[in-house]
Design a protein around this motif. Structure first.
Motif, short mmCIF file in Angstrom:
data_model
loop_
_atom_site.label_atom_id
_atom_site.label_comp_id
_atom_site.label_asym_id
_atom_site.label_seq_id
_atom_site.Cartn_x
_atom_site.Cartn_y
_atom_site.Cartn_z
N PRO A 1 5.73 13.69 -17.23
CA PRO A 1 5.24 12.53 -16.48
C PRO A 1 3.77 12.29 -16.77
O PRO A 1 3.08 13.18 -17.29
CB PRO A 1 5.44 12.95 -15.03
N PRO A 2 3.25 11.12 -16.44
CA PRO A 2 1.81 10.92 -16.58
C PRO A 2 1.08 11.79 -15.55
O PRO A 2 1.43 11.77 -14.37
CB PRO A 2 1.62 9.43 -16.29
N TRP B 1 8.02 13.76 -6.70
CA TRP B 1 7.21 12.59 -7.03
C TRP B 1 8.15 11.44 -7.35
O TRP B 1 9.02 11.56 -8.21
CB TRP B 1 6.31 12.90 -8.23
N ARG B 2 8.01 10.34 -6.64
CA ARG B 2 8.87 9.16 -6.81
C ARG B 2 10.36 9.52 -6.72
O ARG B 2 11.19 9.00 -7.47
CB ARG B 2 8.59 8.46 -8.13
N GLY B 3 10.67 10.46 -5.85
CA GLY B 3 12.06 10.87 -5.65
C GLY B 3 12.60 11.81 -6.71
O GLY B 3 13.79 12.12 -6.70
N LYS B 4 11.75 12.27 -7.62
CA LYS B 4 12.20 13.16 -8.70
C LYS B 4 11.52 14.52 -8.56
O LYS B 4 10.36 14.60 -8.18
CB LYS B 4 11.81 12.57 -10.06
N GLY C 1 2.94 6.18 -5.64
CA GLY C 1 2.84 6.19 -7.10
C GLY C 1 2.09 7.38 -7.65
O GLY C 1 2.28 7.75 -8.80
N THR C 2 1.21 7.99 -6.86
CA THR C 2 0.49 9.17 -7.32
C THR C 2 0.67 10.30 -6.32
O THR C 2 0.90 10.07 -5.13
CB THR C 2 -1.03 8.88 -7.49
N ALA D 1 0.82 -1.22 0.00
CA ALA D 1 0.00 0.00 0.00
C ALA D 1 0.85 1.26 0.00
O ALA D 1 0.51 2.25 -0.65
CB ALA D 1 -0.93 -0.01 1.20
N SER D 2 1.98 1.26 0.72
CA SER D 2 2.82 2.47 0.76
C SER D 2 3.45 2.75 -0.61
O SER D 2 3.60 3.89 -1.00
CB SER D 2 3.90 2.33 1.82
#
Length: 173
Positions: free
Chosen positions: A160-161, A68-71, A49-50, A43-44
């Motif tokens: 990104p998406p 977001w995601r480390g970026k 992811g969003t 779950a984490s």
């Protein structure tokens, strides 16, 4: 004379074969299910992811940076001049040709991953001759649409998406 075809009645042995196969199938399923299930992200990870971002407070002409995601993600609230300049740029002047319309969902908002496509540095916003981004490490210059214009970077800043969940809410991922 033709031989009559007779159907044989199921025997106890037939029943035992079917029952054994059914129990074996259930056993295989019970063994394989946890193995497949453990390969799913927890779950984490799914939550990471969003990312929901409220962009209501970003004034026109400013760039917001979120992670977001480390970026780093650059969210640019573009001015009408920046939009017009990006839309009017001839594709033959670009190293990695892409129209401005293909890089944005709404013309006033540009969302890109803030990592230089040359060696992974983080470019500076509102810098360089095209007033987009400038990577001081190796001199890559991006325009207000995040497209590479000068320098060693081989490609545009990555989009990104993302989607707009509301007029002022952006969902990345």
């Amino acid at each position: 004379m033709a031989e009559a075809i007779t159907a044989t009645e199921p025997t106890r042995r037939d029943f035992l074969y079917l029952a054994t196969a059914a129990v074996g199938a259930v056993g295989v399923g019970a063994t394989v299910w946890p193995l497949i299930s453990q390969m799913s992200p927890d779950a984490s990870t799914l939550a990471a992811g969003t990312l929901e971002v409220d962009i209501a407070g970003v004034p026109v002409g400013q760039i917001m940076t979120v992670k977001w995601r480390g970026k780093p993600i650059f969210i640019s609230h573009r001015t009408p001049v920046e939009i017009k300049t990006a839309e009017d740029t001839p594709l033959n002047e670009l190293k990695d040709p892409a129209t401005d319309q293909s890089r944005v969902q709404k013309p006033e908002w540009l969302v890109v991953i803030g990592i230089c496509t040359h060696l992974g540095c983080v470019p500076l916003g509102h810098e360089g001759p095209y007033h987009g981004w400038f990577c001081p490490c190796h001199g890559s210059v991006y325009d207000t649409s995040g497209r590479i214009r000068q320098g060693p970077a081989p490609a545009n800043l990555v989009v990104p998406p993302y989607r707009f969940a509301a007029e002022t809410k952006l969902v990345i991922g």
